[in-house]
Design a protein around this motif. Structure first.
Motif, PDB file in Angstrom:
ATOM      1  N   PHE A   1      44.866  41.194  38.607  1.00 19.97           N
ATOM      2  CA  PHE A   1      43.975  40.119  38.992  1.00 19.97           C
ATOM      3  C   PHE A   1      44.747  38.964  38.677  1.00 19.97           C
ATOM      4  O   PHE A   1      45.327  38.564  37.505  1.00 19.97           O
ATOM      5  CB  PHE A   1      42.517  40.159  37.926  1.00 19.97           C
ATOM      6  CG  PHE A   1      41.642  39.018  37.952  1.00 19.97           C
ATOM      7  CD1 PHE A   1      40.792  38.960  39.094  1.00 19.97           C
ATOM      8  CD2 PHE A   1      41.578  37.892  37.285  1.00 19.97           C
ATOM      9  CE1 PHE A   1      40.050  37.872  39.280  1.00 19.97           C
ATOM     10  CE2 PHE A   1      40.611  37.024  37.314  1.00 19.97           C
ATOM     11  CZ  PHE A   1      40.172  37.052  38.363  1.00 19.97           C
ATOM     12  N   THR A   2      44.650  38.036  39.557  1.00 19.23           N
ATOM     13  CA  THR A   2      45.272  36.764  39.467  1.00 19.23           C
ATOM     14  C   THR A   2      44.186  35.646  39.304  1.00 19.23           C
ATOM     15  O   THR A   2      43.455  35.367  40.600  1.00 19.23           O
ATOM     16  CB  THR A   2      46.202  36.418  40.570  1.00 19.23           C
ATOM     17  OG1 THR A   2      47.196  37.210  40.510  1.00 19.23           O
ATOM     18  CG2 THR A   2      47.028  34.985  40.331  1.00 19.23           C
ATOM     19  N   SER A   3      43.803  34.715  38.290  1.00 14.83           N
ATOM     20  CA  SER A   3      43.161  33.818  38.286  1.00 14.83           C
ATOM     21  C   SER A   3      43.364  32.519  38.727  1.00 14.83           C
ATOM     22  O   SER A   3      44.439  32.013  38.747  1.00 14.83           O
ATOM     23  CB  SER A   3      42.853  33.632  36.590  1.00 14.83           C
ATOM     24  OG  SER A   3      42.224  32.474  36.304  1.00 14.83           O
ATOM     25  N   PRO A   4      42.580  31.858  38.953  1.00 11.47           N
ATOM     26  CA  PRO A   4      42.704  30.362  39.727  1.00 11.47           C
ATOM     27  C   PRO A   4      43.396  29.241  38.636  1.00 11.47           C
ATOM     28  O   PRO A   4      43.639  28.157  38.845  1.00 11.47           O
ATOM     29  CB  PRO A   4      41.375  29.752  40.316  1.00 11.47           C
ATOM     30  CG  PRO A   4      40.279  30.536  39.661  1.00 11.47           C
ATOM     31  CD  PRO A   4      40.989  31.852  39.129  1.00 11.47           C
ATOM     32  N   VAL A   5      42.889  29.496  37.261  1.00 10.62           N
ATOM     33  CA  VAL A   5      43.089  28.803  36.226  1.00 10.62           C
ATOM     34  C   VAL A   5      44.174  29.250  35.341  1.00 10.62           C
ATOM     35  O   VAL A   5      44.312  28.574  33.963  1.00 10.62           O
ATOM     36  CB  VAL A   5      41.554  28.255  35.492  1.00 10.62           C
ATOM     37  CG1 VAL A   5      40.926  27.523  36.661  1.00 10.62           C
ATOM     38  CG2 VAL A   5      41.002  29.606  35.068  1.00 10.62           C
ATOM     39  N   VAL A   6      44.627  30.383  35.179  1.00  5.67           N
ATOM     40  CA  VAL A   6      45.472  30.935  34.203  1.00  5.67           C
ATOM     41  C   VAL A   6      47.032  31.457  34.955  1.00  5.67           C
ATOM     42  O   VAL A   6      46.757  31.722  36.037  1.00  5.67           O
ATOM     43  CB  VAL A   6      45.265  32.109  33.459  1.00  5.67           C
ATOM     44  CG1 VAL A   6      46.145  32.748  32.597  1.00  5.67           C
ATOM     45  CG2 VAL A   6      43.764  31.744  32.939  1.00  5.67           C
ATOM     46  N   PHE A   7      48.027  30.951  34.430  1.00 10.54           N
ATOM     47  CA  PHE A   7      49.068  31.528  35.217  1.00 10.54           C
ATOM     48  C   PHE A   7      49.692  32.671  35.383  1.00 10.54           C
ATOM     49  O   PHE A   7      50.154  33.118  36.298  1.00 10.54           O
ATOM     50  CB  PHE A   7      50.368  30.494  34.348  1.00 10.54           C
ATOM     51  CG  PHE A   7      51.823  30.701  34.923  1.00 10.54           C
ATOM     52  CD1 PHE A   7      52.251  30.337  36.114  1.00 10.54           C
ATOM     53  CD2 PHE A   7      52.736  31.562  34.173  1.00 10.54           C
ATOM     54  CE1 PHE A   7      53.495  30.590  36.623  1.00 10.54           C
ATOM     55  CE2 PHE A   7      53.950  31.677  34.858  1.00 10.54           C
ATOM     56  CZ  PHE A   7      54.442  31.106  35.951  1.00 10.54           C
ATOM     57  N   LYS A   8      49.558  33.400  34.252  1.00 14.18           N
ATOM     58  CA  LYS A   8      50.212  34.774  34.223  1.00 14.18           C
ATOM     59  C   LYS A   8      49.035  35.806  34.692  1.00 14.18           C
ATOM     60  O   LYS A   8      47.861  35.864  34.342  1.00 14.18           O
ATOM     61  CB  LYS A   8      50.273  35.285  32.779  1.00 14.18           C
ATOM     62  CG  LYS A   8      50.780  36.725  32.790  1.00 14.18           C
ATOM     63  CD  LYS A   8      50.891  37.082  31.139  1.00 14.18           C
ATOM     64  CE  LYS A   8      51.484  38.449  31.090  1.00 14.18           C
ATOM     65  NZ  LYS A   8      51.594  38.812  29.695  1.00 14.18           N
ATOM     66  N   PRO A   9      49.278  36.514  35.612  1.00 15.25           N
ATOM     67  CA  PRO A   9      48.267  37.669  36.239  1.00 15.25           C
ATOM     68  C   PRO A   9      47.589  38.524  34.951  1.00 15.25           C
ATOM     69  O   PRO A   9      48.495  38.816  34.147  1.00 15.25           O
ATOM     70  CB  PRO A   9      48.855  38.361  37.190  1.00 15.25           C
ATOM     71  CG  PRO A   9      50.128  37.578  37.583  1.00 15.25           C
ATOM     72  CD  PRO A   9      50.452  36.778  36.483  1.00 15.25           C
TER      73      PRO A   9
END
Length: 138
Positions: free
Chosen positions: A26-34
């Motif tokens: 899961f890749t968040s729009p607000v966190v760098f690391k998946p």
């Protein structure tokens, strides 16, 4: 992708979780690391349901082979309106193995980051509990 969309629109988090592969990223729009794994992804999505208000999908695009999907949505976080897109890839078993979210505008992304950050401890505890349940069940 119909099952996923219907589950999200109905708020059926159990059905959403059932569509996730164990090794989903899961890749968040607000966190760098998946984030990697079903437990943390399900916990994040559970928190998102609480943060997003007036959520609705407005458009859907799919690849010819049916493995890549883009679900465009509109929602609010507090007073901030946002538009976004869920980019989803399914594996050979039809389970979601990659899930990336993008949102706009920046002020909406910042509101989302603040709201999710306030729930981070709750999300981490829920993910740990899910992982424990999964280990016990297997």
């Amino acid at each position: 992708m119909r099952a996923f969309r219907e589950a999200v629109e109905a708020g059926d988090l159990g059905a959403v979780e059932a569509l996730l592969a164990e090794d989903v990223v899961f890749t968040s729009p607000v966190v760098f690391k998946p984030y990697e794994g079903k437990a943390i992804t399900a916990a994040i999505l559970g928190a998102v349901v609480k943060v997003f208000e007036d959520f609705r999908y407005v458009s859907e695009l799919s690849s010819e082979d049916g493995r890549d999907h883009a679900l465009v949505f509109a929602t609010r976080v507090g007073e901030r309106a946002l538009d976004g897109c869920d980019f989803i890839h399914v594996d050979e078993n039809g389970l979601i193995d990659r899930f990336m979210v993008m949102v706009r505008p920046l002020s909406g992304a910042q509101a989302l980051a603040a709201a999710m950050g306030a729930r981070f401890e709750e999300i981490a505890k829920e993910a740990a509990a899910r992982e424990s349940e999964a280990r016990t069940a297997s």
